[in-house]
Scaffold this active site. Structure first.
Site, PDB file in Angstrom:
ATOM      1  N   HIS A 175       0.715  -1.305  -0.075  1.00  0.00           N
ATOM      2  CA  HIS A 175      -0.081   0.082  -0.101  1.00  0.00           C
ATOM      3  C   HIS A 175       0.956   1.141  -0.129  1.00  0.00           C
ATOM      4  O   HIS A 175       2.086   1.057   0.066  1.00  0.00           O
ATOM      5  CB  HIS A 175      -1.034  -0.003   1.264  1.00  0.00           C
TER       6      HIS A 175
ATOM      7  N   HIS B 156       4.842   0.078   0.265  1.00  0.00           N
ATOM      8  CA  HIS B 156       5.584  -0.689   1.059  1.00  0.00           C
ATOM      9  C   HIS B 156       4.721  -1.742   1.899  1.00  0.00           C
ATOM     10  O   HIS B 156       3.412  -1.673   1.711  1.00  0.00           O
ATOM     11  CB  HIS B 156       6.097   0.293   2.390  1.00  0.00           C
TER      12      HIS B 156
ATOM     13  N   ASP C 159       0.556   5.329   1.773  1.00  0.00           N
ATOM     14  CA  ASP C 159      -0.017   5.479   2.839  1.00  0.00           C
ATOM     15  C   ASP C 159      -1.145   6.717   2.578  1.00  0.00           C
ATOM     16  O   ASP C 159      -1.124   7.419   1.910  1.00  0.00           O
ATOM     17  CB  ASP C 159       0.823   6.076   4.050  1.00  0.00           C
TER      18      ASP C 159
ATOM     19  N   ARG D  97       5.299   6.863  13.807  1.00  0.00           N
ATOM     20  CA  ARG D  97       5.243   7.204  12.283  1.00  0.00           C
ATOM     21  C   ARG D  97       4.673   8.527  12.368  1.00  0.00           C
ATOM     22  O   ARG D  97       3.551   8.847  12.914  1.00  0.00           O
ATOM     23  CB  ARG D  97       4.548   6.241  11.656  1.00  0.00           C
TER      24      ARG D  97
HETATM   25  C1  SIN Z   1       3.005   1.035   7.817  1.00  0.00           C
HETATM   26  O1  SIN Z   1       2.290   0.551   6.863  1.00  0.00           O
HETATM   27  O2  SIN Z   1       3.243   2.297   8.008  1.00  0.00           O
HETATM   28  C2  SIN Z   1       3.838   0.088   8.822  1.00  0.00           C
HETATM   29  C3  SIN Z   1       5.134  -0.174   8.182  1.00  0.00           C
HETATM   30  C4  SIN Z   1       6.047  -1.106   9.134  1.00  0.00           C
HETATM   31  O3  SIN Z   1       5.622  -1.258  10.323  1.00  0.00           O
HETATM   32  O4  SIN Z   1       7.197  -1.873   8.940  1.00  0.00           O
END
Ligand code: SIN
Length: 296
Positions: free
Chosen positions: A104, A258, A106, A273
């Site tokens: 996905h 990612h 973000d 994050r």
């Molecule tokens: C996310 O999708 O922001 C999480 C990525 C992660 O925890 O590696």
């Protein structure tokens, strides 16, 4: 002076020798920004950041977005989303433990999705818990002309609540959304190929919040979304990041998707994050006209 080492085949670099706890002067910041645009994802090694310093560095790239599932944001600093398998004393999850275990980009479920995300590793497991990235600019560049032309004319519907419900059923660790939470982010449409607002480069834009290709049958929609995911996740477009404690990884959501990976439940993984707000995705009409006239 800092060092930038390319780690992936087409994108992703590590940055060594920068202390992001200190405010960067304008020239150094401009160099970091150029490196980010060039490599798409930067892993800043060995950072020691308080939430305030993490927020201050992130905010130099633009206004920050607050994650809509407010109970998982850091108390007193809601710009920080907790990606964590820690639990409160009463057993409630501190953060989203199973965040992002699918390809996905973000907040693609918003009209103005995230420009970038900055994920900071405060506790990591000894095995697993890597994050994979794929380069959607390189994948777009390599499309056969006919496929690129088809995707350029395609619009995709993205929806937060659909994905949340799917993940909730899959892992059983995240609470179901309330009706109010579901309604807060209604479905939005984005082009399947978008222009990068700073580099001008086109990139494929789809991923896990993409629920439906517009104006085609359900079968065709599923087939196209599956094809796109298969295309962009070919090994030549991938980089798998094995986290080191105190890495801060900053990815460009306009260029990279990612995918978080699993890790033993017995081990701690605790990440902070931030998310920088981006533009409403568009396809540059001049690029579109050029492509259409060049393609038979
Ligand atoms: C996310 O999708 O922001 C999480 C990525 C992660 O925890 O590696």
């Amino acid at each position: 002076m800092f060092q930038v080492n390319r780690l992936g085949q087409t994108f992703f670099a590590e940055v060594i020798g920068l202390d992001l706890a200190q405010p960067l002067d304008d020239e150094t910041f401009a160099q970091v920004k150029r490196a980010h645009l060039e490599h798409g994802v930067l892993a800043f090694r060995d950072q020691r950041l308080t939430p305030e310093q993490h927020i201050a560095f992130s905010a130099r790239f633009g206004p920050l977005q607050v994650h809509p599932m407010g109970q998982f944001n850091l108390e007193g600093a809601p710009q920080i989303l907790l990606v964590s398998n820690d639990k409160h004393a009463d057993g409630r999850p501190v953060g989203i433990a199973d965040a992002g275990r699918y390809w996905h980009t973000d907040m693609s479920y918003m009209k103005e999705p995230a420009l970038g995300s900055l994920l900071y590793a405060r506790a990591i497991p000894t095995e697993g818990g890597d994050t994979m990235f794929c380069d959607m600019t390189a994948a777009c560049r390599d499309l056969a002309p006919q496929m690129r032309r088809k995707l350029m004319g395609t619009k995709v519907v993205h929806h937060f609540a659909s994905r949340w419900a799917r993940e909730s059923a899959r892992y059983g660790v995240r609470p179901a959304q309330t009706k109010e939470e579901q309604d807060r982010n209604p479905p939005v449409e984005h082009p399947m190929i978008r222009s990068h607002p700073e580099t001008g480069e086109p990139a494929i834009y789809a991923g896990g919040f993409a629920v439906r290709v517009k104006d085609v049958s359900e079968e065709e929609s599923k087939a196209l979304l599956d094809w796109v995911e298969g295309w962009v996740t070919q090994p030549k477009y991938l980089y798998r990041h094995r986290w080191r404690l105190h890495d801060l990884v900053f990815w460009d959501n306009r260029r990279a998707m990612h995918h978080a990976t699993e890790y033993p439940e017995s081990q701690r993984r605790h990440m902070h994050r931030t998310t920088v707000k981006g533009n409403a995705p568009y396809l540059d009409p001049q690029y579109l006209a050029r492509e259409l006239s060049a393609t038979p």
